[in-house]
Design a protein around this motif. Sequence first.
Motif, PDB file in Angstrom:
ATOM      1  N   TYR A 164      56.663  14.627   3.358  1.00 22.89           N
ATOM      2  CA  TYR A 164      55.253  14.829   3.625  1.00 22.89           C
ATOM      3  C   TYR A 164      54.583  13.529   4.063  1.00 22.89           C
ATOM      4  O   TYR A 164      54.771  12.479   3.461  1.00 22.89           O
ATOM      5  N   LEU A 165      53.810  13.585   5.135  1.00 20.77           N
ATOM      6  CA  LEU A 165      52.926  12.497   5.538  1.00 20.77           C
ATOM      7  C   LEU A 165      51.502  13.018   5.513  1.00 20.77           C
ATOM      8  O   LEU A 165      51.198  14.064   6.099  1.00 20.77           O
ATOM      9  N   SER A 166      50.627  12.298   4.856  1.00 19.16           N
ATOM     10  CA  SER A 166      49.230  12.727   4.772  1.00 19.16           C
ATOM     11  C   SER A 166      48.543  12.557   6.122  1.00 19.16           C
ATOM     12  O   SER A 166      49.025  11.845   7.011  1.00 19.16           O
ATOM     13  N   ARG A 167      47.428  13.193   6.255  1.00 17.49           N
ATOM     14  CA  ARG A 167      46.625  13.070   7.476  1.00 17.49           C
ATOM     15  C   ARG A 167      46.250  11.620   7.709  1.00 17.49           C
ATOM     16  O   ARG A 167      46.272  11.115   8.832  1.00 17.49           O
ATOM     17  N   HIS A 168      45.931  10.906   6.640  1.00 15.39           N
ATOM     18  CA  HIS A 168      45.576   9.485   6.742  1.00 15.39           C
ATOM     19  C   HIS A 168      46.732   8.672   7.341  1.00 15.39           C
ATOM     20  O   HIS A 168      46.521   7.852   8.238  1.00 15.39           O
ATOM     21  N   THR A 169      47.942   8.925   6.875  1.00 13.45           N
ATOM     22  CA  THR A 169      49.107   8.190   7.379  1.00 13.45           C
ATOM     23  C   THR A 169      49.383   8.535   8.831  1.00 13.45           C
ATOM     24  O   THR A 169      49.687   7.657   9.643  1.00 13.45           O
ATOM     25  N   VAL A 170      49.253   9.799   9.185  1.00 13.20           N
ATOM     26  CA  VAL A 170      49.446  10.213  10.581  1.00 13.20           C
ATOM     27  C   VAL A 170      48.408   9.535  11.476  1.00 13.20           C
ATOM     28  O   VAL A 170      48.733   9.085  12.585  1.00 13.20           O
ATOM     29  N   LEU A 171      47.182   9.415  11.000  1.00 15.61           N
ATOM     30  CA  LEU A 171      46.145   8.724  11.774  1.00 15.61           C
ATOM     31  C   LEU A 171      46.463   7.236  11.943  1.00 15.61           C
ATOM     32  O   LEU A 171      46.219   6.662  13.010  1.00 15.61           O
ATOM     33  N   LEU A 172      47.014   6.605  10.897  1.00 12.95           N
ATOM     34  CA  LEU A 172      47.422   5.204  11.017  1.00 12.95           C
ATOM     35  C   LEU A 172      48.508   5.052  12.082  1.00 12.95           C
ATOM     36  O   LEU A 172      48.444   4.149  12.918  1.00 12.95           O
ATOM     37  N   ALA A 223      59.884  -4.573   1.540  1.00 16.56           N
ATOM     38  CA  ALA A 223      61.069  -4.750   0.702  1.00 16.56           C
ATOM     39  C   ALA A 223      61.580  -3.370   0.312  1.00 16.56           C
ATOM     40  O   ALA A 223      60.817  -2.397   0.277  1.00 16.56           O
ATOM     41  N   ARG A 224      62.873  -3.273   0.049  1.00 10.98           N
ATOM     42  CA  ARG A 224      63.422  -2.006  -0.456  1.00 10.98           C
ATOM     43  C   ARG A 224      62.865  -1.814  -1.866  1.00 10.98           C
ATOM     44  O   ARG A 224      62.959  -2.691  -2.700  1.00 10.98           O
ATOM     45  N   GLN A 225      62.251  -0.653  -2.084  1.00 13.21           N
ATOM     46  CA  GLN A 225      61.548  -0.429  -3.340  1.00 13.21           C
ATOM     47  C   GLN A 225      61.887   0.925  -3.946  1.00 13.21           C
ATOM     48  O   GLN A 225      62.215   1.863  -3.232  1.00 13.21           O
ATOM     49  N   ASP A 226      61.809   1.012  -5.268  1.00 12.47           N
ATOM     50  CA  ASP A 226      61.933   2.307  -5.934  1.00 12.47           C
ATOM     51  C   ASP A 226      60.633   3.044  -5.706  1.00 12.47           C
ATOM     52  O   ASP A 226      59.556   2.542  -6.030  1.00 12.47           O
ATOM     53  N   CYS A 227      60.726   4.215  -5.104  1.00 15.82           N
ATOM     54  CA  CYS A 227      59.521   4.949  -4.740  1.00 15.82           C
ATOM     55  C   CYS A 227      59.883   6.419  -4.566  1.00 15.82           C
ATOM     56  O   CYS A 227      60.985   6.735  -4.108  1.00 15.82           O
ATOM     57  N   ASP A 228      58.993   7.297  -4.932  1.00  8.75           N
ATOM     58  CA  ASP A 228      59.233   8.731  -4.770  1.00  8.75           C
ATOM     59  C   ASP A 228      58.507   9.317  -3.573  1.00  8.75           C
ATOM     60  O   ASP A 228      58.664  10.485  -3.263  1.00  8.75           O
ATOM     61  N   SER A 229      57.684   8.514  -2.895  1.00  5.35           N
ATOM     62  CA  SER A 229      56.843   9.043  -1.828  1.00  5.35           C
ATOM     63  C   SER A 229      57.023   8.240  -0.540  1.00  5.35           C
ATOM     64  O   SER A 229      56.656   7.057  -0.479  1.00  5.35           O
ATOM     65  N   ILE A 230      57.553   8.892   0.472  1.00  7.55           N
ATOM     66  CA  ILE A 230      57.648   8.261   1.783  1.00  7.55           C
ATOM     67  C   ILE A 230      56.243   7.966   2.306  1.00  7.55           C
ATOM     68  O   ILE A 230      55.987   6.920   2.888  1.00  7.55           O
ATOM     69  N   ASP A 231      55.327   8.880   2.073  1.00 11.77           N
ATOM     70  CA  ASP A 231      53.946   8.690   2.518  1.00 11.77           C
ATOM     71  C   ASP A 231      53.346   7.411   1.936  1.00 11.77           C
ATOM     72  O   ASP A 231      52.750   6.611   2.665  1.00 11.77           O
ATOM     73  N   ASP A 232      53.517   7.179   0.635  1.00 17.34           N
ATOM     74  CA  ASP A 232      52.978   5.964   0.005  1.00 17.34           C
ATOM     75  C   ASP A 232      53.619   4.709   0.587  1.00 17.34           C
ATOM     76  O   ASP A 232      52.931   3.731   0.871  1.00 17.34           O
ATOM     77  N   ALA A 233      54.933   4.739   0.768  1.00 17.97           N
ATOM     78  CA  ALA A 233      55.640   3.565   1.285  1.00 17.97           C
ATOM     79  C   ALA A 233      55.182   3.222   2.707  1.00 17.97           C
ATOM     80  O   ALA A 233      54.955   2.054   3.035  1.00 17.97           O
ATOM     81  N   VAL A 234      55.034   4.236   3.543  1.00 23.25           N
ATOM     82  CA  VAL A 234      54.596   4.016   4.927  1.00 23.25           C
ATOM     83  C   VAL A 234      53.152   3.520   4.954  1.00 23.25           C
ATOM     84  O   VAL A 234      52.833   2.549   5.645  1.00 23.25           O
ATOM     85  N   THR A 235      52.287   4.157   4.197  1.00 20.63           N
ATOM     86  CA  THR A 235      50.881   3.769   4.166  1.00 20.63           C
ATOM     87  C   THR A 235      50.706   2.339   3.682  1.00 20.63           C
ATOM     88  O   THR A 235      49.919   1.575   4.254  1.00 20.63           O
ATOM     89  N   ASN A 236      51.455   1.958   2.640  1.00 18.41           N
ATOM     90  CA  ASN A 236      51.342   0.591   2.111  1.00 18.41           C
ATOM     91  C   ASN A 236      51.661  -0.448   3.176  1.00 18.41           C
ATOM     92  O   ASN A 236      50.989  -1.468   3.275  1.00 18.41           O
ATOM     93  N   LEU A 267      51.607   0.053   6.599  1.00 20.33           N
ATOM     94  CA  LEU A 267      50.720   0.166   7.759  1.00 20.33           C
ATOM     95  C   LEU A 267      49.310  -0.335   7.502  1.00 20.33           C
ATOM     96  O   LEU A 267      48.652  -0.813   8.428  1.00 20.33           O
ATOM     97  N   GLU A 268      48.829  -0.245   6.274  1.00 20.80           N
ATOM     98  CA  GLU A 268      47.460  -0.693   6.010  1.00 20.80           C
ATOM     99  C   GLU A 268      47.291  -2.183   6.264  1.00 20.80           C
ATOM    100  O   GLU A 268      46.209  -2.632   6.602  1.00 20.80           O
ATOM    101  N   GLY A 269      48.368  -2.960   6.150  1.00 16.05           N
ATOM    102  CA  GLY A 269      48.295  -4.380   6.479  1.00 16.05           C
ATOM    103  C   GLY A 269      48.376  -4.655   7.971  1.00 16.05           C
ATOM    104  O   GLY A 269      47.994  -5.725   8.432  1.00 16.05           O
ATOM    105  N   ILE A 270      48.877  -3.690   8.728  1.00 19.52           N
ATOM    106  CA  ILE A 270      49.057  -3.863  10.170  1.00 19.52           C
ATOM    107  C   ILE A 270      47.900  -3.252  10.953  1.00 19.52           C
ATOM    108  O   ILE A 270      47.480  -3.793  11.969  1.00 19.52           O
ATOM    109  N   VAL A 271      47.366  -2.145  10.474  1.00 22.65           N
ATOM    110  CA  VAL A 271      46.358  -1.402  11.232  1.00 22.65           C
ATOM    111  C   VAL A 271      45.072  -2.200  11.431  1.00 22.65           C
ATOM    112  O   VAL A 271      44.316  -1.920  12.358  1.00 22.65           O
ATOM    113  N   VAL A 272      44.854  -3.237  10.628  1.00 19.28           N
ATOM    114  CA  VAL A 272      43.665  -4.080  10.834  1.00 19.28           C
ATOM    115  C   VAL A 272      43.719  -4.775  12.194  1.00 19.28           C
ATOM    116  O   VAL A 272      42.690  -5.207  12.711  1.00 19.28           O
TER     117      VAL A 272
END
Length: 135
Positions: free
Chosen positions: A113-121, A57-70, A72-77
């Motif tokens: 910024y994308l964290s190493r964790h997000t890049v790995l996902l 969903a479109r969300q108020d957020c300050d971090s692209i990294d957090d939005a992407v990780t949130n 992908l964590e449901g998909i990467v399983v």
Amino acid sequence: MKIEVNFTLDAGDANVDVKQWGGELQLEPTELGQKGEASTRGKGHIISNSYWTIASARQDCDSIDDAVTNLLEGIVVQSKKVRKLVEGYKLDCGVAAFVWLEDDEDTSDIDLYLSRHTVLLLSDLYADFSVRVYE
């Protein structure tokens, strides 16, 4: 700023049954399009490519990294199954972050910024990454 993130499997102009992918991945798509069918959006044009998308969903957020990780964590399983589909159908797999700036923000305030964790996902899913910014 507001951020929406999309994960898309795109078969291009190949005529494949994208409706079966949700069952294979055990994930429900937010949207899918089958080449040659009438679009449910807009004026009902004919869909030119087959695709399968999960979007946040479109969300108020300050971090692209957090939005992407949130998202992908449901998909990467299901990453093994995603990779099998990507390889088997020669799909383009990608994640796109769409950013809408508030009236008082400008592009210099965006942290890409994308964290190493997000890049790995992203890597685990064979996914490209892009950002589109709207003022």
